[in-house]
Design an enzyme around this catalytic site. Structure first.
Site, PDB file in Angstrom:
ATOM      1  N   GLY A  88       0.843  -1.187   0.000  1.00 52.13           N
ATOM      2  CA  GLY A  88       0.000   0.000   0.000  1.00 52.13           C
ATOM      3  C   GLY A  88       0.874   1.232   0.000  1.00 52.13           C
ATOM      4  CD  GLN A 140       3.350   5.736   2.549  1.00 56.00           C
ATOM      5  OE1 GLN A 140       2.355   5.252   2.036  1.00 56.00           O
ATOM      6  NE2 GLN A 140       4.303   4.998   3.090  1.00 56.00           N
ATOM      7  CB  CYS A 177       5.222   2.366   7.519  1.00 54.01           C
ATOM      8  SG  CYS A 177       4.743   3.809   6.568  1.00 54.01           S
ATOM      9  CG  LEU A 178       6.812   1.010   1.468  1.00 56.94           C
ATOM     10  CD1 LEU A 178       6.109   1.311   0.160  1.00 56.94           C
ATOM     11  CD2 LEU A 178       8.015   0.116   1.218  1.00 56.94           C
ATOM     12  CG  HIS A 210      -0.725   1.582   7.152  1.00 58.47           C
ATOM     13  ND1 HIS A 210       0.182   1.108   8.069  1.00 58.47           N
ATOM     14  CD2 HIS A 210      -0.020   2.367   6.290  1.00 58.47           C
ATOM     15  CE1 HIS A 210       1.386   1.599   7.778  1.00 58.47           C
ATOM     16  NE2 HIS A 210       1.291   2.357   6.701  1.00 58.47           N
ATOM     17  CD  GLU A 211      -1.275   2.558   2.596  1.00 56.05           C
ATOM     18  OE1 GLU A 211      -0.748   3.678   2.548  1.00 56.05           O
ATOM     19  OE2 GLU A 211      -0.624   1.526   2.855  1.00 56.05           O
ATOM     20  CG  HIS A 240       0.416   6.934   5.203  1.00 55.78           C
ATOM     21  ND1 HIS A 240       1.534   7.423   5.843  1.00 55.78           N
ATOM     22  CD2 HIS A 240       0.639   5.602   5.024  1.00 55.78           C
ATOM     23  CE1 HIS A 240       2.395   6.421   6.040  1.00 55.78           C
ATOM     24  NE2 HIS A 240       1.876   5.306   5.547  1.00 55.78           N
TER      25      HIS A 240
HETATM   26 ZN    ZN Z   1       2.702   3.445   5.644  1.00 59.71          ZN
END
Ligand code: ZN
Length: 172
Positions: free
Chosen positions: A48, A53, A90-91, A132-133, A136
């Protein structure tokens, strides 16, 4: 058209804390950004990715938990049910894993890149990734859910955060 690569922002880049703007008029530019975001997500080994991000403060999300690619514009949770706690990575916070308590099932409404309404009923991992997204888009990160013990555990890692560290199975 020149394909520019979107760089994934890492904690504590201020772009990650900005509230993403609601998109009033969906254009082909959004479709293009979503495709680039998908490419960055796959390249980063994530499942995701949200626009903040990659430094874009608009409500755009891509995700693929192995059942196909979703591209969501202005997603919002309209109903939640139950609870679950999954260890999330998380990236944008590489090397950190936090067990986050979230709803087990969610109903999400969004628009697709053709301005068509999307209604998604998701549970388990799918529901986890959606929440989660959407976090963000609100400037919220998994570290905001850290318990006191988690905070002690990740303190040094957060300080020395390097983009190449990746230890968590789920990268969202
Ligand atoms: Zn994330």
């Amino acid at each position: 058209m020149k394909e520019t690569k979107l760089k994934i922002r890492v904690f504590d880049d201020p772009a990650l804390r900005k509230k993403a703007k609601l998109i009033n008029r969906i254009t082909s530019e959004h479709g293009r950004i979503l495709s680039q975001m998908a490419a960055s997500m796959y390249e980063g080994g994530g499942i995701g990715l949200a626009a903040p991000q990659v430094g874009i403060s608009e409500q755009l999300v891509v995700m693929d938990i192995g059942e196909g690619l979703y591209k969501l514009i202005n997603p919002r949770v309209v109903k939640r049910q139950g609870t679950q706690a999954i260890s999330e990575g998380c990236l944008s916070v590489p090397g950190i894993c936090i067990k986050v308590k979230r709803a087990k099932r969610v109903w999400v409404e969004a628009k697709d890149e053709d301005n068509q309404p999307l209604k998604i009923e998701a549970d388990d991992l799918f529901a986890c990734v959606l929440q989660h997204e959407i976090d963000h888009l609100k400037g919220k990160l998994i570290i905001d859910y850290a318990s006191l013990l988690d905070k002690l555990r990740i303190k040094r890692k957060l300080k020395a955060l390097k983009t190449d560290a990746k230890t968590c199975k789920l990268q969202l």
